[in-house]
Design a protein around this motif. Structure first.
Motif, PDB file in Angstrom:
ATOM      1  N   ASN A 149      -7.993  -0.517  13.995  1.00  0.00           N
ATOM      2  CA  ASN A 149      -7.429  -0.227  12.667  1.00  0.00           C
ATOM      3  C   ASN A 149      -7.953   1.106  12.137  1.00  0.00           C
ATOM      4  N   PRO A 150      -7.221   1.700  11.182  1.00  0.00           N
ATOM      5  CA  PRO A 150      -7.630   3.009  10.649  1.00  0.00           C
ATOM      6  C   PRO A 150      -9.044   3.014  10.072  1.00  0.00           C
ATOM      7  N   GLY A 151      -9.452   1.908   9.451  1.00  0.00           N
ATOM      8  CA  GLY A 151     -10.763   1.862   8.809  1.00  0.00           C
ATOM      9  C   GLY A 151     -11.867   1.298   9.679  1.00  0.00           C
ATOM     10  N   ALA A 152     -11.655   1.261  10.989  1.00  0.00           N
ATOM     11  CA  ALA A 152     -12.632   0.627  11.890  1.00  0.00           C
ATOM     12  C   ALA A 152     -14.028   1.215  11.750  1.00  0.00           C
ATOM     13  N   GLU A 154     -15.609   2.323   9.254  1.00  0.00           N
ATOM     14  CA  GLU A 154     -16.338   2.131   7.990  1.00  0.00           C
ATOM     15  C   GLU A 154     -17.707   1.488   8.219  1.00  0.00           C
ATOM     16  N   PHE A 155     -17.737   0.431   9.007  1.00  0.00           N
ATOM     17  CA  PHE A 155     -19.018  -0.192   9.351  1.00  0.00           C
ATOM     18  C   PHE A 155     -19.366   0.022  10.830  1.00  0.00           C
ATOM     19  N   GLN A 156     -18.369  -0.030  11.705  1.00  0.00           N
ATOM     20  CA  GLN A 156     -18.628  -0.009  13.150  1.00  0.00           C
ATOM     21  C   GLN A 156     -19.259   1.300  13.624  1.00  0.00           C
ATOM     22  N   LEU A 158     -21.253   3.248  11.711  1.00  0.00           N
ATOM     23  CA  LEU A 158     -22.446   3.611  10.939  1.00  0.00           C
ATOM     24  C   LEU A 158     -23.601   3.931  11.896  1.00  0.00           C
ATOM     25  N   LEU A 169     -23.156   1.564  15.213  1.00  0.00           N
ATOM     26  CA  LEU A 169     -23.287   0.103  15.233  1.00  0.00           C
ATOM     27  C   LEU A 169     -22.537  -0.516  16.398  1.00  0.00           C
TER      28      LEU A 169
END
Lengths: 275, 275
Positions: A149-152, A154-156, A158, A169
């Motif tokens: 997804n486009p926002g992958a 955001e956390f993955q 970091l 991550l």
């Protein structure tokens, strides 16, 4: 209880390898039926399975599109899984994951009731919570690592501090998954939308199978995906195609085209490695 | 389609606040029925709801224990949700989360079909994947932040590099969730098993409701949990109790005992803050 894909059969990865030896290409067919009525779930999936059964090494129904129709939708999912020909394993895409006692109940739902041989799971809770999915002989769990997804990121993506310096991550998740692969039944979800990341995950997790969404409708490149993701043995990659097949005028011809392109891409990737 | 908790009603947090104003204590009753037969799911939950309805501000059925019984189990879940008295909102504990088009289908399953007003969701995929859960007026999504299982820290406590120095991943998740709370419908799952972490999450996410599992059977301390987790307004905390109630000889008396202890703990925590 549906044990259509149950005890006595070969395990998920054994079946995938046997199928891949036949087709020569790691095509996983996604079943994401968008339908207004429950009957259409069965029809859409039934048509797609019939058209692609010669070419698929696995089928991946997404639980959400059945759950959206309530309990009747779950009955349709049960029927769809039963429609898959013997020898082609079913990977239920359900992104489950909870504390261990709860994951045990999810494992019963996916593996015993629905008769899937594989399941996608989510790592945030920690691998102790995923243990019930990994404790089933012959059943595979694909842990979300780098999604499509486009926002992958955001956390993955970091940057995590480690003894070897900062690492994203998703690499830490991949390393823990590789270490947890004692029974040979752990996979990772690694999107074909970020092939630099896929190559890094392959370096960290040399043994694991990757489920790669994002080819086709989401834009991933087939040959490059194979080059980035194949294991040393030339397998270890399930390339999922959903919409491109479901929306094709002739899904059978499209599946054949995809398999040919995968065979060519695979031969090219392996040829480059031998040089 | 079950709209028992549907349009026209007050939203999840409005109902929780109205209930809490009545009971004086933020008791959320978890429904985790472990049963060999589907009929027992209804019986166990029905008894627990009847015994605790005077004291609960919300009910939290865990989807896994129903899904483990197949489509019949989902029908039982629908019945259990319909059994909850009007005015007490249902938070479906299902830890869902996928790319947005798939999460949209999960939102339909949880909110439209099952009639829940709240849902637990998992953040790994990124908040863009959770947008469909947050787009529903009056419906709440509780994002996993710091869970109560023994292995929670494996990923959640990893030190992430930020402009302000290293912070545990769960704090980054909390900060992003706080920023995403534009419609006032975001919550976090923060275990009562690590109260230092709960206090840090409260500092990062001053506005959000926390669902706190881990009191009772998992060992969390009630008064200390309230002190660590309450918002400035004295609310913002749903303390979930499942096993302690389900296994009590007299669940009604146990719920009354819990509510009294929560009232006392809350008064103490708020008193300390005013000093």
């Amino acid at each position: 209880m549906n044990n259509g894909q149950g005890a006595g059969q070969a395990g998920f990865f054994e079946q995938v390898l046997a199928r891949a030896a036949t087709t020569g290409a790691p095509l996983c067919v996604g079943l994401d039926p968008r339908a207004a009525k429950v009957a259409e779930l069965r029809e859409q999936c039934g048509r797609l399975i019939e058209a692609t059964a010669k070419f698929a090494v696995a089928y991946k129904p997404n639980s959400a599109f059945f759950e959206a129709h309530g309990p009747e939708g779950m009955l349709a999912l049960l029927d769809v899984i039963a429609t898959v020909p013997d020898g082609i394993p079913v990977l239920l895409d359900a992104k489950r994951g909870d504390i261990a006692s709860t994951s045990e109940a999810y494992a019963r739902a996916a593996f015993d009731w629905l008769g899937a041989l594989g399941l996608t799971v989510t790592p945030y809770v920690g691998l102790d919570g995923l243990a019930p999915f990994l404790a089933r002989p012959g059943r595979a769990a694909f842990i979300l690592c780098k999604t499509s997804n486009p926002g992958a990121d955001e956390f993955q993506a970091l940057p995590v501090q480690t003894a070897d310096g900062p690492r994203p991550l998703y690499e830490v998740v991949a390393a823990h998954a590789q270490a947890a692969n004692r029974a040979g039944n752990v996979g990772l979800v690694v999107g074909a939308t970020d092939l630099a990341a896929m190559a890094r995950v392959r370096a960290v997790a040399p043994d694991l199978w990757f489920l790669a969404p994002g080819v086709g409708a989401q834009g991933g490149n087939l040959a490059a995906t194979l080059a980035a993701g194949l294991r040393r043995d030339g397998w270890g990659l399930l390339i999922n195609v959903s919409r491109t097949l479901a929306e094709a005028a002739d899904p059978r011809a499209e599946a054949e085209r995809l398999v040919r392109a995968m065979r060519a891409g695979r031969a090219e990737a392996l040829g480059h490695r031998r040089q």
